[in-house]
Design a protein around this motif. Sequence first.
Motif, mmCIF file in Angstrom:
data_model
loop_
_atom_site.group_PDB
_atom_site.id
_atom_site.type_symbol
_atom_site.label_atom_id
_atom_site.label_comp_id
_atom_site.label_asym_id
_atom_site.label_seq_id
_atom_site.Cartn_x
_atom_site.Cartn_y
_atom_site.Cartn_z
ATOM 1 N N UNK A 1 0.905 -1.157 -0.060
ATOM 2 C CA UNK A 1 -0.094 -0.179 0.063
ATOM 3 C C UNK A 1 0.768 1.228 0.086
ATOM 4 N N UNK A 2 1.984 1.050 0.821
ATOM 5 C CA UNK A 2 2.969 2.309 0.915
ATOM 6 C C UNK A 2 3.366 2.510 -0.414
ATOM 7 N N UNK A 3 3.836 1.683 -1.324
ATOM 8 C CA UNK A 3 4.267 1.631 -2.713
ATOM 9 C C UNK A 3 3.230 2.326 -3.519
ATOM 10 N N UNK A 4 1.943 1.744 -3.443
ATOM 11 C CA UNK A 4 0.909 2.423 -4.147
ATOM 12 C C UNK A 4 0.672 3.942 -3.918
ATOM 13 N N UNK A 5 0.600 4.146 -2.510
ATOM 14 C CA UNK A 5 0.437 5.629 -2.456
ATOM 15 C C UNK A 5 1.634 6.653 -3.047
ATOM 16 N N UNK A 6 2.725 5.993 -2.821
ATOM 17 C CA UNK A 6 3.874 6.574 -3.524
ATOM 18 C C UNK A 6 3.597 6.958 -4.856
ATOM 19 N N UNK A 7 3.116 5.887 -5.602
ATOM 20 C CA UNK A 7 2.858 5.983 -7.147
ATOM 21 C C UNK A 7 1.798 7.165 -7.141
ATOM 22 N N UNK A 8 0.704 7.096 -6.408
ATOM 23 C CA UNK A 8 -0.439 7.963 -6.608
ATOM 24 C C UNK A 8 0.309 9.424 -6.440
ATOM 25 N N UNK A 9 1.031 9.394 -5.431
ATOM 26 C CA UNK A 9 1.774 11.038 -5.201
ATOM 27 C C UNK A 9 2.597 11.539 -6.204
ATOM 28 N N UNK A 10 3.389 10.426 -7.072
ATOM 29 C CA UNK A 10 4.178 10.908 -8.061
ATOM 30 C C UNK A 10 3.330 10.824 -9.263
ATOM 31 N N UNK A 11 1.942 10.698 -9.374
ATOM 32 C CA UNK A 11 1.185 10.507 -10.376
ATOM 33 C C UNK A 11 1.466 9.595 -11.535
ATOM 34 N N UNK A 12 1.897 8.318 -11.165
ATOM 35 C CA UNK A 12 2.203 7.221 -11.881
ATOM 36 C C UNK A 12 0.883 6.430 -12.292
#
Length: 189
Positions: free
Chosen positions: A178-189
């Motif tokens: 989930x942390x990795x997914x939130x990070x992707x969301x933050x980076x707009x991936x």
Amino acid sequence: MAGITWHYVLKFIITGDAAVGKSSLLVRLTDQRFLANPDPTLGVEFGSKLIEIPEEGKIVKLQCWDTAGTESFRSITRSYYRGAAGCLLVYDVTSRASFANARSWLADVREHADPHLTCILVGNKVDLCEESGEGTSSGRREVPTEEAERWAEEEGLLFVEASAKSGRNVEAAFEQASRDILDKIKRGV
Ligand code: GDP
């Protein structure tokens, strides 16, 4: 649960060979229980759980789908993968065959799921490799940690060893993904 809200809803899917412990991981996550003899025909299909990612100050609602026995038919359809943000690719650390088959499960995921999906390789049943004190359950490991770690790295997967039985690293696996997914969301991936 009145008053509790969440910031994100993340769909997770759980794949891997039959009997590696997919339903058990889901039951452990959502119900904090372990069933030694689950009915294989009554695979758990769906479970939901709120988890907190403190560094992000976010509450995530996990919606997890299990293959519920359909893995033996390899009939998992596109709709199962649709909208999934995360995937637990599960093998059994005491079964080399299940680890070998993880390759084809991954190929399936890559074929059907969103290319940005976060996948975590989960070596389940690690409790069977720990010293029991009775001298009976150690030495059953068939997949060395380093080998799985190396493969995960090559394939760009997160990796953890876990036990649905003891509960070790079960929530942590979902949190890490989930942390990795939130990070992707933050980076707009
Ligand atoms: P699935 O077919 O992948 O959903 O696997 P199940 O969750 O039905 O589990 C298959 C068998 O492995 C059952 O007898 C479970 O009790 C057992 N099992 C699942 N997880 C673990 C674990 O972490 N440790 C041990 N020792 N047994 C497990």
